[in-house]
Design a protein around this motif. Structure first.
Motif, PDB file in Angstrom:
ATOM      1  N   PHE A  11      24.287   8.721 -17.728  1.00 35.99           N
ATOM      2  CA  PHE A  11      25.865   8.302 -18.176  1.00 35.99           C
ATOM      3  C   PHE A  11      25.705   9.535 -18.418  1.00 35.99           C
ATOM      4  CE2 PHE A  11      27.063   4.145 -15.778  1.00 35.99           C
ATOM      5  CZ  PHE A  11      27.542   4.779 -14.876  1.00 35.99           C
ATOM      6  N   LEU A  12      26.929  10.520 -18.549  1.00 31.49           N
ATOM      7  CA  LEU A  12      27.474  11.774 -18.545  1.00 31.49           C
ATOM      8  C   LEU A  12      28.857  11.833 -19.393  1.00 31.49           C
ATOM      9  CD1 LEU A  12      25.083  14.517 -17.273  1.00 31.49           C
ATOM     10  CD2 LEU A  12      24.601  12.574 -19.251  1.00 31.49           C
ATOM     11  N   ASP A  13      29.502  11.937 -19.921  1.00 34.44           N
ATOM     12  CA  ASP A  13      30.912  11.374 -20.267  1.00 34.44           C
ATOM     13  C   ASP A  13      30.913  12.689 -21.877  1.00 34.44           C
ATOM     14  OD1 ASP A  13      32.884   9.532 -20.018  1.00 34.44           O
ATOM     15  OD2 ASP A  13      33.441  10.127 -21.909  1.00 34.44           O
ATOM     16  N   GLY A  53      24.245   8.705 -21.985  1.00 37.28           N
ATOM     17  CA  GLY A  53      23.694   7.565 -21.995  1.00 37.28           C
ATOM     18  C   GLY A  53      22.091   7.658 -21.139  1.00 37.28           C
ATOM     19  N   LEU A  54      21.429   7.147 -21.654  1.00 42.89           N
ATOM     20  CA  LEU A  54      20.115   7.173 -20.869  1.00 42.89           C
ATOM     21  C   LEU A  54      19.402   5.564 -20.559  1.00 42.89           C
ATOM     22  CD1 LEU A  54      17.180   8.118 -19.833  1.00 42.89           C
ATOM     23  CD2 LEU A  54      16.691   8.400 -22.110  1.00 42.89           C
ATOM     24  N   ALA A  55      18.744   5.282 -19.109  1.00 42.50           N
ATOM     25  CA  ALA A  55      17.715   4.041 -19.265  1.00 42.50           C
ATOM     26  C   ALA A  55      16.940   4.401 -18.633  1.00 42.50           C
ATOM     27  CB  ALA A  55      18.491   2.947 -19.244  1.00 42.50           C
ATOM     28  N   ALA A 112      22.367   2.330 -18.690  1.00 37.69           N
ATOM     29  CA  ALA A 112      22.580   3.643 -18.911  1.00 37.69           C
ATOM     30  C   ALA A 112      24.327   2.797 -19.503  1.00 37.69           C
ATOM     31  CB  ALA A 112      22.766   4.627 -17.818  1.00 37.69           C
ATOM     32  N   ASP A 113      24.830   2.553 -18.619  1.00 37.81           N
ATOM     33  CA  ASP A 113      26.465   1.928 -19.548  1.00 37.81           C
ATOM     34  C   ASP A 113      25.856   1.724 -21.064  1.00 37.81           C
ATOM     35  OD1 ASP A 113      29.273   2.807 -18.763  1.00 37.81           O
ATOM     36  OD2 ASP A 113      29.352   0.890 -18.452  1.00 37.81           O
ATOM     37  N   ARG A 114      25.256   0.652 -21.038  1.00 43.45           N
ATOM     38  CA  ARG A 114      25.030   0.527 -22.283  1.00 43.45           C
ATOM     39  C   ARG A 114      25.077   1.393 -23.465  1.00 43.45           C
ATOM     40  NH1 ARG A 114      23.077  -4.138 -19.738  1.00 43.45           N
ATOM     41  NH2 ARG A 114      20.593  -3.596 -20.587  1.00 43.45           N
ATOM     42  N   ALA A 115      24.062   2.196 -22.850  1.00 46.36           N
ATOM     43  CA  ALA A 115      23.511   3.294 -24.416  1.00 46.36           C
ATOM     44  C   ALA A 115      24.840   4.593 -24.138  1.00 46.36           C
ATOM     45  CB  ALA A 115      22.239   3.701 -23.393  1.00 46.36           C
ATOM     46  N   LEU A 116      25.391   4.317 -22.864  1.00 47.01           N
ATOM     47  CA  LEU A 116      26.703   5.910 -22.945  1.00 47.01           C
ATOM     48  C   LEU A 116      27.255   4.958 -24.230  1.00 47.01           C
ATOM     49  CD1 LEU A 116      27.864   8.045 -22.795  1.00 47.01           C
ATOM     50  CD2 LEU A 116      29.090   6.452 -20.800  1.00 47.01           C
ATOM     51  N   TYR A 117      27.601   3.662 -23.603  1.00 45.95           N
ATOM     52  CA  TYR A 117      28.972   2.935 -25.202  1.00 45.95           C
ATOM     53  C   TYR A 117      28.201   3.459 -26.650  1.00 45.95           C
ATOM     54  CZ  TYR A 117      31.655  -0.950 -27.319  1.00 45.95           C
ATOM     55  OH  TYR A 117      31.948  -1.543 -28.692  1.00 45.95           O
ATOM     56  N   ARG A 156      25.906  13.254 -28.449  1.00 50.49           N
ATOM     57  CA  ARG A 156      24.619  12.413 -29.106  1.00 50.49           C
ATOM     58  C   ARG A 156      24.111  12.200 -27.137  1.00 50.49           C
ATOM     59  NH1 ARG A 156      24.773  10.123 -34.150  1.00 50.49           N
ATOM     60  NH2 ARG A 156      26.322  11.321 -34.251  1.00 50.49           N
ATOM     61  N   THR A 157      22.722  11.817 -27.542  1.00 49.99           N
ATOM     62  CA  THR A 157      21.853  10.712 -25.991  1.00 49.99           C
ATOM     63  C   THR A 157      21.523   9.550 -27.007  1.00 49.99           C
ATOM     64  OG1 THR A 157      21.486  13.111 -24.882  1.00 49.99           O
ATOM     65  CG2 THR A 157      20.437  11.348 -24.285  1.00 49.99           C
ATOM     66  N   VAL A 158      21.507   8.701 -26.401  1.00 48.11           N
ATOM     67  CA  VAL A 158      21.255   7.160 -26.801  1.00 48.11           C
ATOM     68  C   VAL A 158      20.635   6.733 -25.556  1.00 48.11           C
ATOM     69  CG1 VAL A 158      21.744   5.021 -27.601  1.00 48.11           C
ATOM     70  CG2 VAL A 158      22.632   7.105 -28.610  1.00 48.11           C
ATOM     71  N   ALA A 159      19.089   6.159 -26.122  1.00 46.89           N
ATOM     72  CA  ALA A 159      18.277   5.438 -24.795  1.00 46.89           C
ATOM     73  C   ALA A 159      19.067   4.086 -24.860  1.00 46.89           C
ATOM     74  CB  ALA A 159      17.050   5.773 -24.976  1.00 46.89           C
ATOM     75  N   ASP A 160      18.942   3.523 -24.127  1.00 46.68           N
ATOM     76  CA  ASP A 160      18.564   1.602 -23.458  1.00 46.68           C
ATOM     77  C   ASP A 160      17.493   1.569 -24.361  1.00 46.68           C
ATOM     78  OD1 ASP A 160      20.024  -0.052 -22.642  1.00 46.68           O
ATOM     79  OD2 ASP A 160      18.652  -0.896 -21.989  1.00 46.68           O
ATOM     80  N   ASP A 161      17.906   0.508 -24.991  1.00 47.19           N
ATOM     81  CA  ASP A 161      16.409  -0.461 -25.921  1.00 47.19           C
ATOM     82  C   ASP A 161      15.834  -1.013 -25.143  1.00 47.19           C
ATOM     83  OD1 ASP A 161      18.126   0.191 -28.541  1.00 47.19           O
ATOM     84  OD2 ASP A 161      18.461  -1.673 -28.826  1.00 47.19           O
TER      85      ASP A 161
END
Length: 363
Positions: free
Chosen positions: A230-232, A320-322, A338-343, A352-357
């Motif tokens: 997800f890219l915002d 956000g990456l999943a 992916a939406d949670r990771a974007l949040y 920044r890029t965050v990957a879902d846990d």
């Protein structure tokens, strides 16, 4: 020995000439039948791939050719998108400008027949260096007065295409082929209009919802990894408020282009809504997906986005990456991750890029 005025010899000669004319007429009739059948098939083709195979494979077999080439003008990549991603039996040469076509035809707008001693360099240009072709028919493809490509038929027999022969059948064939190509392009434009976001040029939400279910089922069935991004665009409202909505639209359009250029054939990008994009990466592990996300993020951060007035603005993007969980029961599981990771990326400071846990074990 018969004298020159021997009536019997004259009759025999007349019979020979008549038979020769009859043989030529029958050959022309067979040729006309083949051209007629080809025209009917060209008009009835259902895809660009079928059209290309008809011109390059079937024509070569039906007319006993030793070579066939198709050049098509494609400066905007429309034909590239219309052709399948998988290798074709024979592929056309796609041109980004008229330069190569001008070398072949100049101002000529009818078929050119080239035989031995008649500009053999032209044959080499049409079929490539080292070609065994010794005579050729070069057919310009013209629509509405514009040269859009060329079709080349080649033979090793130097007598096959005599530079002084008629070109009536060939001119008609090139006209029908040009119409078929334009028809396929128009059909592709209509098809893409129903699944493409009009502003950014990437796929729209409707197409993504359809394609994502296919990718999900394929990944589950064949047990290959599937990544979702997800890219915002960060602070997009501030861009609109400070520079106006036309500038905001330009930023969206240019970000869409950067995303598209960062992906492989088979990857999927779509505008999900507003300033948000979504990307699916089939057969991509966590490290590969993170690399794609970071490449896109860095390209956006470094890009000078050109405004309608000719100025530039800056923008950043959060990702956000999943990865598809091993126990996923629906595509929504991946999308929500992916939406949670974007949040989390937004909450942690953006850009920044965050990957879902909850990534699959071993990713």
């Amino acid at each position: 020995m018969s004298s020159p005025t021997d009536p019997h010899a004259q009759v025999q000669e007349l019979r020979r000439q008549l038979q020769s004319l009859l043989d030529a007429a029958k050959a022309n009739e067979r040729k006309l039948d083949r051209f007629d059948a080809l025209e009917r098939r060209l008009i009835a083709v259902g895809s660009m791939e079928e059209l290309v195979n008809l011109l390059l494979v079937d024509c070569r077999a039906d007319f006993g050719l030793d070579a066939a080439e198709l050049w098509l003008l494609d400066p905007d990549g429309e034909l590239q998108r219309a052709l399948p991603a998988l290798p074709m039996v024979r592929a056309p040469r796609l041109l980004d400008s008229h330069a190569a076509l001008k070398e072949l035809f100049g101002g000529v707008r009818t078929a050119r027949l080239v035989g031995p001693g008649h500009d053999e360099a032209l044959v080499a240009k049409a079929f490539g260096a080292g070609t065994l072709v010794r005579s050729a028919a070069l057919l310009p493809l013209i629509r509405q007065g514009v040269l859009i490509g060329s079709l080349h038929f080649g033979a090793c027999d130097p007598e096959r295409y005599d530079a002084y022969s008629g070109t009536k059948f060939l001119d008609r064939l090139s006209a029908i082929a040009a119409i078929a190509i334009e028809s396929m392009l128009n059909r592709e434009r209509l098809r893409r209009a129903g699944m493409t976001d009009g502003l950014t040029g990437v796929h729209n939400r409707r197409y993504f919802d359809h394609r994502s279910l296919i990718e999900f089922s394929q990944a589950v069935r064949h047990r290959y990894p599937l990544a979702c991004l997800f890219l915002d665009i960060d602070h997009f409202k501030a861009i609109n408020d400070s520079h106006g909505h036309p500038t905001g639209d330009e930023v969206l359009r240019q970000v869409g282009g950067l995303i598209q250029r960062s992906l492989r054939t088979g990857d999927l990008a779509a505008r999900y809504g507003g300033e948000e994009f979504v990307v699916l990466l089939p057969r991509t592990d966590l490290a590969g997906a993170r690399e794609v996300a970071e490449r896109i993020r860095q390209m956006v951060e470094e890009a000078p986005f050109v405004t309608p007035e000719g100025g530039t603005v800056s923008a950043t993007l959060s990702a956000g990456l999943a990865m598809l969980p091993a126990d996923a029961t629906s595509f929504a599981d991946l999308l929500n991750a992916a939406d949670r990771a974007l949040y989390e990326a937004k909450r942690a400071g953006r850009n920044r890029t965050v990957a879902d846990d909850l990534v699959p074990a071993g990713s």
